[in-house]
Design a protein around this motif. Structure first.
Motif, PDB file in Angstrom:
ATOM      1  N   GLY A 110       0.797  -1.214   0.000  1.00  0.00           N
ATOM      2  CA  GLY A 110       0.000   0.000   0.000  1.00  0.00           C
ATOM      3  C   GLY A 110       0.825   1.257   0.000  1.00  0.00           C
ATOM      4  N   ALA A 209      -8.026   1.233  -7.507  1.00  0.00           N
ATOM      5  CA  ALA A 209      -7.349   0.335  -6.567  1.00  0.00           C
ATOM      6  C   ALA A 209      -6.640  -0.712  -7.408  1.00  0.00           C
ATOM      7  CB  ALA A 209      -8.347  -0.314  -5.623  1.00  0.00           C
ATOM      8  N   THR A 221       0.683  -1.496  -4.119  1.00  0.00           N
ATOM      9  CA  THR A 221      -0.626  -1.013  -4.548  1.00  0.00           C
ATOM     10  C   THR A 221      -0.564   0.436  -4.984  1.00  0.00           C
ATOM     11  OG1 THR A 221      -1.318  -0.213  -2.371  1.00  0.00           O
ATOM     12  CG2 THR A 221      -1.755  -2.528  -2.876  1.00  0.00           C
ATOM     13  N   LYS A 224      -6.614   3.431  -3.796  1.00  0.00           N
ATOM     14  CA  LYS A 224      -7.335   3.004  -2.602  1.00  0.00           C
ATOM     15  C   LYS A 224      -7.042   1.555  -2.242  1.00  0.00           C
ATOM     16  CE  LYS A 224     -10.126   6.723  -2.104  1.00  0.00           C
ATOM     17  NZ  LYS A 224     -10.359   7.498  -0.874  1.00  0.00           N
ATOM     18  N   GLU A 225      -7.528   1.157  -1.072  1.00  0.00           N
ATOM     19  CA  GLU A 225      -7.441  -0.253  -0.686  1.00  0.00           C
ATOM     20  C   GLU A 225      -8.323  -1.107  -1.586  1.00  0.00           C
ATOM     21  OE1 GLU A 225      -8.217  -3.122   3.222  1.00  0.00           O
ATOM     22  OE2 GLU A 225      -9.065  -1.111   3.121  1.00  0.00           O
ATOM     23  N   ALA A 227     -11.638  -2.188  -1.035  1.00  0.00           N
ATOM     24  CA  ALA A 227     -12.511  -3.173  -0.377  1.00  0.00           C
ATOM     25  C   ALA A 227     -13.921  -2.987  -0.910  1.00  0.00           C
ATOM     26  CB  ALA A 227     -12.463  -2.992   1.140  1.00  0.00           C
ATOM     27  N   THR A 317     -10.468  -7.232  -1.786  1.00  0.00           N
ATOM     28  CA  THR A 317      -9.486  -6.228  -2.195  1.00  0.00           C
ATOM     29  C   THR A 317      -8.604  -6.756  -3.321  1.00  0.00           C
ATOM     30  OG1 THR A 317      -7.792  -6.978  -0.633  1.00  0.00           O
ATOM     31  CG2 THR A 317      -9.369  -5.316   0.155  1.00  0.00           C
ATOM     32  N   THR A 319      -5.461  -6.588  -3.474  1.00  0.00           N
ATOM     33  CA  THR A 319      -4.304  -7.244  -2.862  1.00  0.00           C
ATOM     34  C   THR A 319      -4.580  -8.725  -2.624  1.00  0.00           C
ATOM     35  OG1 THR A 319      -3.561  -5.216  -1.770  1.00  0.00           O
ATOM     36  CG2 THR A 319      -2.772  -7.282  -0.866  1.00  0.00           C
TER      37      THR A 319
END
Length: 413
Positions: A110, A209, A221, A224-225, A227, A317, A319
């Motif tokens: 991130g 993201a 990343t 944004k995250e 989610a 996410t 990730t």
């Protein structure tokens, strides 16, 4: 007997030692360095003893001061050793997607940058940490090396012609022996890639993201995250769960339609055929995610949005999608699913689908007044090496989201 060293005493202190040695002081109770409240036997010896006492107190004071200084220096050293960030930035930044963010070496999950604005090339490279494709947490501020559990054995590959990006020669082996490299290998550093993604998102007025695996910096990343609802990307762990439950042969036609054409009715048949209840179905999908090292994503057991599937509303996410993508080549009974991911129909081959050797799944759907469009999987670079990637955007419409993912793919070529 070794002669006593008196070089550290003052002249008066030496005189007191000499007087004691020659026996000029007759009082057997007299000591060269008496306490201040003790009397001495005669005045002359008392004068000498008093002088010696002053000298001893002087050197004891000096010794105490030196001990304090040494303790302070040692304590400060231990503090810096335990908290090296004290020497760095005092306010690490977590950057929003509305502006381009910096990244330092080891910024592996991130936008947490201990040294905002520092280039990857300027970062310390004196030690390494595991990249840990799965289970990575936080940052370390130093480059990483391949994780033995997922990335496989570390190795190097020659950079492509003209490759000048930081870490251009970094590569590792995946769980199945395939060579894994970072996106845009040899053309863009991880920092430059992040900046380009975020600039494109800002220009389009969209939230982005993006997550990818870099052998040198681990999971990286941009934006944004993310989610956000998984939408049809959740059909991948659903299909793997069906395969692992031994029902893949009976539901193979539905599986093909669900993955290659994102057919919702076909995916519904997979969901219903997986188990007897929603909780059992969700748990079967959760087991697949846990096998890939995703400990946080949880498939819902009840419908969250009327008119849409239960599993499609899983919060997932990018990730964690990269984690599943990296595990798929070796995940139990997942081969059939990955084959279908490489056969996505032409109408849905936008974004990642425009890249060579793409094995991926897309998903899209409304989220309030915006539209979420996302993809995850892997593609191959010009040398046939594998790149793990997940992209998601929240835009004003599906067409705007697709156009933005197309722009991302252009950067990766």
């Amino acid at each position: 007997m070794k002669p006593e060293d008196t070089s550290g005493l003052s002249e008066l202190g030496q005189a007191a030692r000499d007087a004691s040695a020659t026996g000029s002081v007759k009082d057997p109770d007299w000591r060269p360095f008496p306490r201040g409240d003790e009397p001495v036997a005669d005045s002359k010896a008392g004068d000498i003893a008093e002088a010696g006492g002053h000298s001893q107190r002087f050197w004891l004071g000096i010794g105490f001061a030196v001990a304090v200084v040494v303790a302070l220096v040692a304590g400060g050293g231990l503090l810096l050793w335990a908290n090296p960030e004290i020497l760095g930035s005092s306010s690490p930044s977590a950057a929003p997607s509305s502006r381009v963010t910096g990244m330092s070496s080891g910024d592996s999950i991130g936008n947490k940058s201990p040294n905002p604005g520092q280039s990857l090339a300027d970062s310390p490279e004196t030690e390494t940490k595991p990249c840990q494709l799965n289970g990575i947490e936080g940052t370390s501020g130093v480059p990483c090396e391949a994780d033995s559990e997922l990335a496989g054995s570390a190795g190097t590959a020659s950079p492509p012609a003209g490759g000048t990006g930081a870490g251009a020669a970094e590569a590792v082996k995946g769980c199945d022996g395939a060579t894994i490299v970072a996106p845009a290998k040899g053309k863009l550093t991880a920092l430059e890639l992040r900046q380009k993604f975020e600039a494109l998102g800002e220009a389009a007025g969209a939230e982005i993201a993006v997550a990818w695996y870099d052998p040198k910096y681990g999971l990286v990343t941009a934006g944004k995250e993310g989610a956000w609802p998984a939408w049809s990307t959740s059909k991948v762990p659903l299909a793997v769960a069906v395969m692992q439950d031994g029902k893949g042969l009976d539901l193979q036609a539905s599986m093909r339609q669900a993955i290659t054409a994102s057919d919702n009715a076909a995916a519904g048949r997979l969901w219903q055929g997986l188990a007897a209840s929603n909780s059992e179905r969700a748990e079967a999908m959760n087991r697949v995610l846990r096998q890939a090292g995703d400990s946080k994503t949880v498939v819902p057991t009840e419908q969250k949005l009327e008119g849409y599937s239960i599993f499609g509303q899983t919060t997932w996410t990018p990730t964690n999608q990269v984690r599943l993508a990296a595990a798929l080549p070796c995940l139990k009974d997942a081969q059939q699913v990955t084959e279908f991911m490489g056969q996505v129909i032409p109408d849905q081959r936008w974004g990642m689908g425009r890249l060579p050797g793409a094995v991926f799944k897309g998903g899209w759907g409304p989220s309030g007044e915006v539209y979420t469009v996302r993809q995850f999987g892997w593609y191959e670079d010009s040398g046939g090496n594998r790149v793990f990637l997940a992209m998601a955007v929240k835009a004003s419409s599906m067409s705007t989201g697709i156009a933005l993912l197309d722009s991302f793919a252009s950067v990766l070529r």
